[in-house]
Design a protein around this motif. Structure first.
Motif, short mmCIF file in Angstrom:
data_model
loop_
_atom_site.label_atom_id
_atom_site.label_comp_id
_atom_site.label_asym_id
_atom_site.label_seq_id
_atom_site.Cartn_x
_atom_site.Cartn_y
_atom_site.Cartn_z
N ASP A 188 0.82 -1.20 0.00
CA ASP A 188 0.00 0.00 0.00
C ASP A 188 0.85 1.25 0.00
O ASP A 188 1.84 1.34 0.73
CB ASP A 188 -0.91 0.04 1.23
N TYR A 305 1.91 -1.67 -6.56
CA TYR A 305 0.77 -1.18 -5.79
C TYR A 305 -0.51 -1.40 -6.60
O TYR A 305 -0.46 -1.52 -7.84
CB TYR A 305 0.91 0.32 -5.52
N GLY A 341 5.67 3.62 0.60
CA GLY A 341 4.65 2.70 1.06
C GLY A 341 5.20 1.59 1.92
O GLY A 341 6.33 1.67 2.43
#
Length: 364
Positions: A188, A305, A341
């Motif tokens: 993420d 992602y 992330g």
């Protein structure tokens, strides 16, 4: 881009508040290490000791020699060019260069004193060809591991099963150039949470203060600046995400020191930017998790992602969480990256040097 989680903070509660925070003394671990604030030194020594099972004295010794090791590694790789197959810092902090022949090993020793050479099977070109042969699958990553001379494919449990099967089949065909690892969850781009820069009901962390032509800017994460046009510190004026994960915010606050907040009333001065290497001891500053430290685990990492792939990231063991996006990765007074992330227990960072070059800005 995923829907941004909303949060409520006072308009003035932003990471640029660190602009008014001067570096101050704090608890240290052993003799002062050049370039490290007291708090960063203490946290970095503790993290190294915990990760590697070594004493504070041994950890301090690694930090004290790390800058010299990185410079030696930079110089050796620059001189060797494609005769080298990457490099890293070993557990003692010594610089190691991978080469694919004994002739190249001899050339490496001649090119740069103090660098350890290691003959490996796969060249950089071999590993990049293997990377190109792998399909892109959401919630996976592909990293270069110079310590094993392999690509490491990390598959999150959130990744689509049918596509993972194809990915694993492709990895099998590439033999020992690739290894596959499984982790829980997915990957993420961490944009929400924490107190930092705010805009559009969302939050990120401020990255590095920079300037061009007398105008101050904040170099930040592209998934932040691409999602929010106006922050409480100024407008977004650049964004590259996915593909890259860097962006630029015009800093209209009137405060833009060359320092990174440690979120405890002190700051770490930043006076240069450089590339990160596997095995390097690093720290990260972010508005959710504050100051956390660890080690560079991989470089040239592709993270898939859900919004798309981001390339050439730095993977570390330093803890990050939602709201840390855009925050600073550094080693002492050297800036290394921008928080992108997280996934599989690791954190991912956009290299700072690439972002500075893309926007033609200079660190303050």
């Amino acid at each position: 881009m995923r829907k941004l989680m909303r949060a409520t903070v006072a308009a003035g509660a932003c990471a640029l508040a660190f602009g008014a925070v001067a570096p101050v003394a704090g608890a240290t671990s052993g003799p002062e290490i050049e370039g490290y604030s007291a708090d960063v030194q203490s946290e970095a020594v503790s993290a190294l000791g915990a990760e590697r099972g070594i004493t504070d004295t041994a950890a301090s010794r690694i930090l004290d020699t790390q800058d010299d090791s990185v410079r030696a590694l930079d110089a050796a790789l620059a001189k060797l060019g494609d005769r080298a197959a990457g490099g890293y810092l070993d557990a003692s902090g010594a610089p190691v260069v991978n080469v694919v022949s004994e002739v190249a090993a001899s050339q490496a020793r001649t090119a740069q004193a103090g660098v350890v050479t290691r003959v490996v099977e796969h060249s950089t070109a071999d590993l990049e060809a293997a990377r190109d042969a792998l399909p892109s699958v959401a919630d996976t990553s592909v990293a270069t591991d110079p310590t094993s001379n392999q690509l490491v494919v990390t598959v999150g449990s959130d990744a689509p099963a049918a596509e993972v099967a194809d990915l694993k089949a492709a990895a099998d065909r590439l033999g020992d150039a690739v290894r596959v690892e499984q982790v829980a969850g997915g990957f993420d781009a961490a944009i929400y949470g924490g107190e930092a820069i705010t805009g559009g009901g969302s939050r990120c962390s401020a990255g590095f203060n920079a300037n061009s032509g007398g105008q101050n800017y904040i170099v930040d994460a592209g998934h932040c600046t691409g999602a929010v046009s106006q922050w409480n510190v100024g407008p977004s004026v650049g964004a590259s995400f996915p593909g890259n994960d860097y962006g630029l915010i015009r800093n209209d606050t009137g405060s833009a020191p060359g320092a990174v907040s440690l979120y405890n009333g002190s700051a770490q001065a930043i006076n240069s930017a450089a590339n990160a290497y596997v095995g390097q001891s690093i720290c990260k500053s972010g508005s959710t998790t504050g100051l956390t430290c660890g080690t560079v685990q991989a470089t040239n990492v592709t993270v898939n992602y859900p919004q798309g792939a981001v390339y050439q990231l730095v993977q570390t063991s330093a803890s990050v969480n939602s709201g840390d996006s855009g925050g600073a990765l550094f080693a002492g007074s050297t800036g290394l990256g921008i928080t992108s992330g997280m996934g599989g227990g690791s954190s991912f960072f956009q290299p700072l040097t690439e972002a500075l070059s893309a926007y033609g800005v200079t660190l303050n």
